[in-house]
Design an enzyme around this catalytic site. Structure first.
Site, PDB file in Angstrom:
ATOM      1  N   GLU A   1       0.850  -1.255   0.158  1.00  0.00           N
ATOM      2  CA  GLU A   1      -0.080  -0.221   0.023  1.00  0.00           C
ATOM      3  C   GLU A   1       0.686   1.150   0.030  1.00  0.00           C
ATOM      4  O   GLU A   1       0.570   2.117  -0.455  1.00  0.00           O
ATOM      5  CB  GLU A   1      -0.977  -0.184   1.139  1.00  0.00           C
ATOM      6  CG  GLU A   1      -2.165  -1.200   1.140  1.00  0.00           C
ATOM      7  CD  GLU A   1      -3.045  -0.908   2.008  1.00  0.00           C
ATOM      8  OE1 GLU A   1      -3.330  -0.006   2.713  1.00  0.00           O
ATOM      9  OE2 GLU A   1      -3.738  -1.861   2.265  1.00  0.00           O
ATOM     10  N   GLU A   2       1.910   1.023   0.764  1.00  0.00           N
ATOM     11  CA  GLU A   2       2.935   2.266   0.811  1.00  0.00           C
ATOM     12  C   GLU A   2       3.442   2.691  -0.492  1.00  0.00           C
ATOM     13  O   GLU A   2       3.437   3.908  -1.015  1.00  0.00           O
ATOM     14  CB  GLU A   2       3.936   2.224   1.771  1.00  0.00           C
ATOM     15  CG  GLU A   2       5.210   3.348   1.876  1.00  0.00           C
ATOM     16  CD  GLU A   2       6.217   3.008   2.898  1.00  0.00           C
ATOM     17  OE1 GLU A   2       6.977   3.785   2.750  1.00  0.00           O
ATOM     18  OE2 GLU A   2       5.949   2.282   3.671  1.00  0.00           O
ATOM     19  N   ARG A   3       3.631   1.510  -1.352  1.00  0.00           N
ATOM     20  CA  ARG A   3       4.448   1.956  -2.740  1.00  0.00           C
ATOM     21  C   ARG A   3       3.272   2.268  -3.688  1.00  0.00           C
ATOM     22  O   ARG A   3       3.554   3.157  -4.486  1.00  0.00           O
ATOM     23  CB  ARG A   3       4.933   0.731  -3.015  1.00  0.00           C
ATOM     24  CG  ARG A   3       6.523   0.467  -2.147  1.00  0.00           C
ATOM     25  CD  ARG A   3       7.017  -0.825  -2.256  1.00  0.00           C
ATOM     26  NE  ARG A   3       8.310  -0.751  -1.128  1.00  0.00           N
ATOM     27  CZ  ARG A   3       8.862  -1.926  -0.985  1.00  0.00           C
ATOM     28  NH1 ARG A   3       8.511  -3.137  -1.373  1.00  0.00           N
ATOM     29  NH2 ARG A   3      10.030  -1.662  -0.085  1.00  0.00           N
TER      30      ARG A   3
ATOM     31  N   ALA B   1       2.848   5.897  -2.963  1.00  0.00           N
ATOM     32  CA  ALA B   1       3.813   6.693  -3.396  1.00  0.00           C
ATOM     33  C   ALA B   1       3.993   7.082  -5.111  1.00  0.00           C
ATOM     34  O   ALA B   1       3.970   8.157  -5.427  1.00  0.00           O
ATOM     35  CB  ALA B   1       5.346   6.209  -2.892  1.00  0.00           C
TER      36      ALA B   1
END
Length: 390
Positions: A246-248, A251
């Site tokens: 999810e973070e990537r 981003a």
């Protein structure tokens, strides 16, 4: 993936909030090297923007992940990179595992206030000797009765100078380095004051992302109940790898609008800038280069939307998210750099929005896994790189 009317309405709400509550203060917060996270997050929580994909039982909207992508993209309207990143930590980096695997008690105590904007969270993975090498963290939580006693340090931690809690990856046992880690919710402050055993080593001064506070935090015999562990003991590395998906994705999505803005600002400048009896925009090289950059950004958009589509369908998107994050990092370097060149001396001034993107965007190839880590993951998934023998 196509944005619906509901997606657009969320984006419009967020854009109005940014124009009224954030952009008028960005220069002030950039100079101060911090922004009032509790104040901003509370206003966003009141608008229902901090828990779009989180369970309704804890104040979230229970929507699928495409709504988080729509929000991340709209955050690109903010006139800096630091504040969107801080918001993304709250919504898509420090809370996914808590929402998915946390007990009802943990979600009521930490997730619900984060969604409401009453608490600021941070994610504690990186350490002075372990950034991209997540498995190499040294912070330890030893068992003492019903508690963990935590000692170690966490570095490069976004929001940590204001955070009320940290979702910390920590070694909770012996054995293989991928199976001895857990995610533990660590309260950091009460009434704004650090809890015993927690110390801010220093506020890290960065070349960009200035409005986002970044800290080196020490933990000395910090006692936390074992029930504050997220999910099963020893599964923290796996949970964190899932959070990285999810973070990537975030981003990549959060780069789309800001990269588009950078190109558009430069188009407008080039059309006004007089050069050798014409405008800068009359130079074919300038036209072709800006057109090429736009094609690159739209390629990233297509890749990111496709990755999100697979994620919403319940698929493992490690490969897709890794490719999108890699591409976003590269474009956050090449787009502002190319555009800054066309601005000439004006691009080399501190106040210029393109120069701010040039500084802020450089982090995208480092944070959340460096480009080289992304390439390593992709190489292994393609079967052309072997894992080292143990």
């Amino acid at each position: 993936m196509q944005y619906s009317h509901e997606h657009r309405e969320i984006q419009n709400t967020l854009k109005r909030f940014i124009e009224a509550e954030i952009n008028p203060h960005v220069d002030e917060w950039e100079a101060a090297e911090i922004f009032p996270a509790h104040e901003v997050f509370k206003k966003m929580g009141d608008l229902g923007l901090l828990g779009l994909t989180k369970p309704e039982a804890y104040g979230g909207a229970g929507l699928d992940y495409s709504y988080s992508m729509a929000m991340a993209e709209a955050l690109g309207h903010i006139d800096c990179g630091g504040i969107p990143m801080a918001i993304g930590v709250q919504t898509d980096m420090a809370t996914p595992a808590l929402a998915r695997f946390g007990s009802d008690e943990l979600r009521a105590q930490f997730l619900a206030p984060a969604i409401a904007g009453d608490m600021v969270g941070c994610i504690g993975v990186s350490e002075p000797g372990a950034g991209s090498d997540v498995a190499g963290i040294k912070t330890v939580a030893r068992k003492d009765g019903d508690d963990y006693v935590i000692s170690g340090q966490k570095m490069w931690i976004t929001n940590s100078l204001q955070a009320d809690w940290m979702c910390m990856l920590v070694n909770t046992g012996e054995g293989p380095i991928h199976k001895n880690k857990s995610l533990v919710m660590v309260p950091m402050r009460e009434n704004g004051k650090l809890l015993p055993g927690i110390e801010v080593g220093k506020k890290i001064k960065k070349i960009g992302m200035n409005s986002s506070d970044t800290g080196l935090i020490y933990f000395d015999e910090v006692r936390v109940p074992q029930r504050y562990r997220i999910g099963a003991e020893g599964q923290g590395f796996i949970y964190q790898m899932q959070q990285f998906q999810e973070e990537r994705l975030w981003a990549a999505a959060s780069s789309l609008q800001s990269l588009t803005n950078c190109i558009q600002w430069t188009v407008e400048w080039a059309q006004e800038r007089k050069l050798f009896g014409a405008t800068l925009a009359d130079q074919q090289w300038v036209q072709f280069k800006l057109a090429e950059l736009k094609a690159e950004v739209e390629s990233l958009r297509a890749l990111t939307y496709q990755a999100c589509e697979h994620y919403v369908a319940g698929e493992d998107v490690t490969e897709w998210a890794t490719m999108a994050k890699l591409k976003a990092g590269r474009l956050n370097r090449t787009v502002p750099d190319t555009c800054l060149q066309f601005w000439g001396g004006m691009g080399y001034t501190w106040e210029n929005k393109v120069s701010r993107m040039y500084r802020d965007g450089r982090l995208a190839s480092i944070g959340g896994g460096a480009d080289e880590v992304m390439l390593g993951i992709l190489s292994k998934m393609m079967g052309i790189a072997k894992r080292p023998q143990k």
